[in-house]
Design a protein around this motif. Structure first.
Motif, PDB file in Angstrom:
ATOM      1  N   VAL A  43      -9.067  13.544 -13.572  1.00 49.67           N
ATOM      2  CA  VAL A  43      -8.997  12.147 -13.989  1.00 49.67           C
ATOM      3  C   VAL A  43      -7.598  11.895 -14.547  1.00 49.67           C
ATOM      4  N   GLY A  44      -6.906  10.964 -13.923  1.00 48.96           N
ATOM      5  CA  GLY A  44      -5.547  10.641 -14.370  1.00 48.96           C
ATOM      6  C   GLY A  44      -5.517   9.296 -15.059  1.00 48.96           C
ATOM      7  N   CYS A  45      -5.426   8.243 -14.266  1.00 50.95           N
ATOM      8  CA  CYS A  45      -5.235   6.902 -14.829  1.00 50.95           C
ATOM      9  C   CYS A  45      -6.522   6.256 -15.337  1.00 50.95           C
ATOM     10  N   GLU A  46      -7.640   6.636 -14.759  1.00 50.04           N
ATOM     11  CA  GLU A  46      -8.941   6.000 -15.041  1.00 50.04           C
ATOM     12  C   GLU A  46      -8.946   4.505 -14.744  1.00 50.04           C
ATOM     13  N   VAL A  49      -5.857   3.746  -9.860  1.00 48.62           N
ATOM     14  CA  VAL A  49      -4.495   3.667  -9.329  1.00 48.62           C
ATOM     15  C   VAL A  49      -4.005   4.980  -8.721  1.00 48.62           C
ATOM     16  N   CYS A  50      -4.307   6.115  -9.370  1.00 46.65           N
ATOM     17  CA  CYS A  50      -3.628   7.364  -8.986  1.00 46.65           C
ATOM     18  C   CYS A  50      -4.324   8.158  -7.887  1.00 46.65           C
ATOM     19  N   GLY A  51      -5.630   7.975  -7.721  1.00 46.68           N
ATOM     20  CA  GLY A  51      -6.342   8.692  -6.660  1.00 46.68           C
ATOM     21  C   GLY A  51      -6.731  10.116  -7.000  1.00 46.68           C
ATOM     22  N   CYS A  52      -6.359  10.610  -8.187  1.00 47.86           N
ATOM     23  CA  CYS A  52      -6.697  11.988  -8.597  1.00 47.86           C
ATOM     24  C   CYS A  52      -8.190  12.261  -8.541  1.00 47.86           C
ATOM     25  N   CYS A  53      -8.975  11.243  -8.843  1.00 47.85           N
ATOM     26  CA  CYS A  53     -10.420  11.414  -9.020  1.00 47.85           C
ATOM     27  C   CYS A  53     -11.189  11.214  -7.717  1.00 47.85           C
ATOM     28  N   THR A  54     -10.475  11.150  -6.596  1.00 49.05           N
ATOM     29  CA  THR A  54     -11.138  10.868  -5.315  1.00 49.05           C
ATOM     30  C   THR A  54     -12.148  11.956  -4.952  1.00 49.05           C
TER      31      THR A  54
HETATM   32  S1  FES Z   1      -8.276   8.577 -12.304  1.00 48.52           S
HETATM   33 FE1  FES Z   1      -6.685   7.486 -11.313  1.00 48.52          FE
HETATM   34  S2  FES Z   1      -7.728   6.506  -9.665  1.00 48.52           S
HETATM   35 FE2  FES Z   1      -9.297   7.456 -10.777  1.00 48.52          FE
END
Ligand code: FES
Ligand code: FES
Length: 179
Positions: A43-46, A49-54
């Motif tokens: 989890v990055g931006c929550e 935006v960042c796509g980390c949580c895909t």
């Molecule tokens: S944590 Fe960045 S898009 Fe979900």
């Protein structure tokens, strides 16, 4: 103080049925990480935006930080933990990222791997432009995108070598389920 209503949900995560009791606003990312102990999803931006949580929801990439766990009750989720074969053999996409040095800190990598797995399943031999479009929702702050693009081409090659031309690249699990 009122007590929050909890909902019982059942998700098939990486092929295994998992149950959780969650409040209505529990994010899928938090449910995976905290309720089910699958901390490979980052989890990055929550904020979407960042796509980390895909992760993959019924095979399609979704941002788990924008998805309520209750809204996916009964659905199938694939996380980074489910991309390798049951014996631990890395999927073509995982191997290609390692071979092509497509990660440094690795924080963004689970999201990229899920996104690219779905991308190659749809399009087993994408062009640079198609790759760029496919990964446009995933941000990497440290590797740069050249090696990531290289890794996607390499994953397509590995999958084609392993499965025979024309067979979509994807996780081992996906290939097994489809065969
Ligand atoms: S944590 Fe960045 S898009 Fe979900
Ligand atoms: S490898 Fe560090 S953010 Fe992508």
């Amino acid at each position: 103080m009122g007590t929050e209503t909890l909902f019982d949900i059942s998700l098939t995560v990486n092929g295994v049925v998992r149950e959780a009791r969650v409040p209505a606003r529990r994010l899928l990312s938090d449910c995976l990480r905290h309720d089910l102990g699958l901390t490979g999803t980052h989890v990055g931006c929550e904020h979407g935006v960042c796509g980390c949580c895909t992760v993959l929801l019924d095979g399609e990439p979704v941002r788990s930080c924008l998805t309520f766990a209750v809204s996916v009750d009964g659905h199938e989720i694939t996380t980074i933990e489910g991309l390798a074969a049951p014996d631990g053999t890395l999927s073509p996409v995982q191997r290609a990222f390692a071979e092509s040095h497509a990660l440094q800190c690795g924080f963004c990598t689970p999201g990229f791997l899920c996104t690219v797995t779905a991308l190659l399943r749809e399009n087993p031999s994408p062009s640079d432009e198609e790759i760029l479009e496919g990964i446009s929702g995933n941000l990497c702050r440290c590797t740069g995108y050249q090696n990531i693009i290289k890794a996607v081409h390499r994953a397509a090659e590995i999958a084609a070598e392993e499965n025979g031309a024309g067979v979509p690249a994807g996780s081992h699990r996906a290939v097994t389920e489809e065969s």
